[in-house]
Design a protein around this motif. Structure first.
Motif, short mmCIF file in Angstrom:
data_model
loop_
_atom_site.label_atom_id
_atom_site.label_comp_id
_atom_site.label_asym_id
_atom_site.label_seq_id
_atom_site.Cartn_x
_atom_site.Cartn_y
_atom_site.Cartn_z
N PHE A 89 -5.56 -0.91 15.88
CA PHE A 89 -6.24 0.29 15.39
C PHE A 89 -5.23 1.36 14.98
O PHE A 89 -5.33 1.96 13.90
CB PHE A 89 -7.17 0.84 16.46
CG PHE A 89 -7.58 2.27 16.22
CD1 PHE A 89 -8.45 2.60 15.20
CD2 PHE A 89 -7.07 3.29 17.02
CE1 PHE A 89 -8.82 3.92 14.97
CE2 PHE A 89 -7.43 4.61 16.80
CZ PHE A 89 -8.31 4.92 15.78
N THR A 90 -4.23 1.61 15.82
CA THR A 90 -3.25 2.67 15.55
C THR A 90 -2.50 2.41 14.25
O THR A 90 -2.40 3.30 13.38
CB THR A 90 -2.26 2.79 16.71
OG1 THR A 90 -2.98 3.11 17.91
CG2 THR A 90 -1.22 3.87 16.45
N PHE A 91 -1.96 1.21 14.10
CA PHE A 91 -1.15 0.92 12.92
C PHE A 91 -2.00 0.73 11.67
O PHE A 91 -1.61 1.14 10.58
CB PHE A 91 -0.27 -0.30 13.18
CG PHE A 91 0.86 -0.03 14.13
CD1 PHE A 91 1.96 0.72 13.72
CD2 PHE A 91 0.82 -0.49 15.43
CE1 PHE A 91 3.01 0.99 14.59
CE2 PHE A 91 1.86 -0.23 16.31
CZ PHE A 91 2.95 0.51 15.89
N ALA A 92 -3.17 0.10 11.82
CA ALA A 92 -4.04 -0.08 10.65
C ALA A 92 -4.57 1.26 10.15
O ALA A 92 -4.65 1.49 8.94
CB ALA A 92 -5.20 -1.01 11.01
N ASP A 93 -4.92 2.15 11.07
CA ASP A 93 -5.41 3.46 10.65
C ASP A 93 -4.30 4.29 10.01
O ASP A 93 -4.53 5.00 9.04
CB ASP A 93 -5.97 4.21 11.86
CG ASP A 93 -6.63 5.52 11.49
OD1 ASP A 93 -7.62 5.49 10.73
OD2 ASP A 93 -6.15 6.58 11.95
N LEU A 94 -3.07 4.16 10.52
CA LEU A 94 -1.93 4.86 9.91
C LEU A 94 -1.67 4.34 8.50
O LEU A 94 -1.47 5.12 7.56
CB LEU A 94 -0.69 4.67 10.79
CG LEU A 94 0.61 5.30 10.26
CD1 LEU A 94 0.48 6.81 10.17
CD2 LEU A 94 1.78 4.91 11.16
N PHE A 95 -1.70 3.02 8.34
CA PHE A 95 -1.48 2.42 7.04
C PHE A 95 -2.57 2.85 6.06
O PHE A 95 -2.30 3.18 4.90
CB PHE A 95 -1.47 0.90 7.17
CG PHE A 95 -1.22 0.17 5.89
CD1 PHE A 95 0.06 0.05 5.37
CD2 PHE A 95 -2.28 -0.40 5.18
CE1 PHE A 95 0.28 -0.61 4.17
CE2 PHE A 95 -2.07 -1.06 3.99
CZ PHE A 95 -0.78 -1.18 3.48
#
Length: 302
Positions: free
Chosen positions: A192-198
């Motif tokens: 969630f953290t990295f996908a939302d940042l991307f």
């Protein structure tokens, strides 16, 4: 000193995982806790976690619901643009401005709920980790302060909170009881953290504004937001997995710890045939302490 592990017939109940084991075995076969251990070690402060756990679980659920709502806004924009092919220009522009305004308000609400929930989860983790210090047989991985500081230290925040939670779950529920849930929670959180940042970086780099209403412009606008909605699926699903796993963990750990603390503060040793009265908690912190002699009783300190 008389032990207070519950017995039934020829079995003894483990204070950590609740499994019944033969008294001929010194340690629980499920979690390794010594069977003759009391529920709490004397003189160590414990914290009430049920109320804080409930607040944290509600916050996690609310933050997840608001995030999932945010993930649907590209769908709303794409549907409006499709409808705009036959609508009046002023109507379409007004609707799109309304969607933008609502999205901004929901984003602000998500930020507030997310930060509040993060604080509640950290406080709950700190209390739950401190409680394990009072559990005989517990072997914490890290000091209690890492339940909070672990979220803020770069690089360490990629694994330290998971280690803390894994230790809390193991020392509260027993080995293997919640390891799958801890893994699901942390894997979902990282995705969630990295996908939302991307997704956020991509949206900042290119966010088309509907220009002159031509068939080509409308199609570009629809295609962009339809693709954005698909990209939102990854963090949205990861967020849902992480949230459900975390809520289940919080509820299970809170219930188990609260029950153990209540057992430890209500069942006290008997000295010289005289029962020592059980102390009553006066705050959300409980200190389990043993008396120095037959006339003294257990005390509760804040």
């Amino acid at each position: 000193m008389r032990t207070f592990t519950h017995t039934r017939g020829t079995t003894m109940r483990c204070q950590t995982c609740g499994n019944e084991t033969s008294p001929a075995i010194s340690n629980c076969q499920s979690c390794g806790t010594p069977l003759d251990s009391p529920a709490l070690s004397p003189g160590i402060t414990t914290y009430a976690v049920r109320g804080m756990g409930l607040a944290a679980a509600v916050g996690v659920g609310l933050a997840t619901a608001v995030y999932l709502l945010l993930a649907l806004f590209p769908v709303a924009r794409a549907v409006l643009a499709r409808w705009g092919a036959t609508a009046d220009d002023a109507d379409l522009a007004g609707l799109l401005r309304g969607v933008t305004l609502v999205e901004g308000l929901v984003s602000l609400s998500y930020l507030v709920v997310h930060l509040t929930t993060g604080a509640l989860v950290m406080i709950w983790m700190f209390r739950a980790r401190k409680n394990t210090d009072a559990f005989p047989g517990a072997r914490p991985y890290l000091n209690a302060h890492w339940a909070i500081t672990g979220w803020w230290v770069p690089i360490a925040n990629l694994f330290v909170p998971c280690r803390v939670m894994a230790g809390i779950a193991r020392d509260t529920l027993g080995r293997g009881r919640a390891s799958v849930l801890v893994g699901l929670w942390w894997a979902g959180w990282l995705v969630f953290t990295f996908a939302d940042l991307f997704r956020s970086v991509g949206a900042e780099a290119y966010d088309p504004v509907l220009g002159p209403r031509t068939t080509e412009n409308l199609q570009l606008y629809v295609d962009y937001h339809r693709e954005a909605a698909l990209w939102n699926l990854v963090p949205a699903l990861a967020c849902l997995v992480a949230a459900v796993s975390l809520v289940v963990l919080i509820r299970r750990i809170s219930a188990a710890q609260q029950a153990r603390i209540e057992r430890g503060t209500s069942a006290w040793p008997v000295f010289g045939g005289t029962a020592v009265p059980a102390p009553q908690p006066v705050s959300d912190q409980t200190v389990a302490s043993l008396p120095d002699g037959p006339a003294a009783g257990g005390t509760i300190g804040a």
